[in-house]
Design an enzyme around this catalytic site. Structure first.
Site, short mmCIF file in Angstrom:
data_model
loop_
_atom_site.label_atom_id
_atom_site.label_comp_id
_atom_site.label_asym_id
_atom_site.label_seq_id
_atom_site.Cartn_x
_atom_site.Cartn_y
_atom_site.Cartn_z
N GLU A 85 0.84 -1.20 0.00
CA GLU A 85 0.00 0.00 0.00
C GLU A 85 0.88 1.25 0.00
OE1 GLU A 85 -3.11 -0.12 -0.46
OE2 GLU A 85 -3.63 -2.20 0.07
N CYS A 149 -7.10 -1.52 8.78
CA CYS A 149 -5.81 -1.53 8.08
C CYS A 149 -5.40 -0.11 7.71
CB CYS A 149 -5.89 -2.39 6.82
SG CYS A 149 -6.09 -4.15 7.15
#
EC number: 3.4.19.3
Length: 210
Positions: A85, A149
């Site tokens: 990410e 998350c």
């Protein structure tokens, strides 16, 4: 504590919803067995899927260890690759956690920027790990999903001025085993550390010549 060693903290998440065994924590435990080499002091933590715990735990990890890098690992039911990410987002947290709680503000840090990018070049990490022939597919994402998350990632990025990373892993057996995911995390984090070291050497050289 050996000052010549670099400290890295890696977290995985506990169970939630259909994920009664969270592959992220299994992967982090496998990573702990493998280690990151003799020069790295590795600490691992299991994070409950609760906003308020994250708000207290993440700052305490930075304060306690002063790590070179913190890597958070989470499961994505939609993922079929190990996903790096690039950024965390501040707003849009309306999903309830394991305590049936979500922040009233629906954001991580009131007044914080909308989005914070990691200082780590995730495209470069992805290319390097893919080229190493690890046998695990790695990809890059711009959306960590606006749940715990993403919330954890943004909080860590905010505290560390971008010296954090987030890795999404698929559920176990879809298609990778815990051991596969542990090996993938080891390779990914070693590449991240290498990039951080290169950046630090560059800054040191620039300071030396000015």
């Amino acid at each position: 504590m050996d000052n010549s060693k670099r400290t890295v903290v890696v977290t995985g998440f506990g169970p939630f919803g259909e994920h009664t065994v969270n592959s992220s924590w299994v992967a982090v435990q496998e990573l702990k067995k493998l280690g990151l080499g003799s020069e790295v002091d590795l600490h691992v933590y299991e994070v409950p899927v609760e906003y308020q715990t994250v708000q207290s735990l993440v700052p305490s990890l930075w304060k306690q260890y002063h790590p070179q890098l913190v890597v958070h690992v989470g499961v994505s039911g939609m993922a079929t690759t190990v996903t790096l990410e690039k950024c965390g987002r501040n707003h849009g947290y309306t999903g309830l956690d394991n305590s049936s709680f979500c922040p009233d503000s629906a954001c991580c840090i009131v007044g914080g920027p909308d989005c914070i990018d990691s200082v780590i070049d995730m495209e470069s990490v992805c290319k390097r790990v893919t080229a190493s022939g690890l046998g695990v597919c790695v990809s890059v994402s711009l959306d960590a999903g606006r749940y715990l998350c993403d919330f954890t990632y943004y909080t860590s990025l905010y505290l560390s001025h971008g010296r954090s990373a987030f890795v999404h892993v698929p559920p176990l057996g879809k298609p990778y085993s815990g051991e596969d995911l542990g090996r993938a995390l080891q390779a990914i984090i070693q590449e991240m550390l290498e990039l951080l070291n290169q950046a630090e050497k560059k800054i040191h050289c620039q300071q030396h010549f000015h």
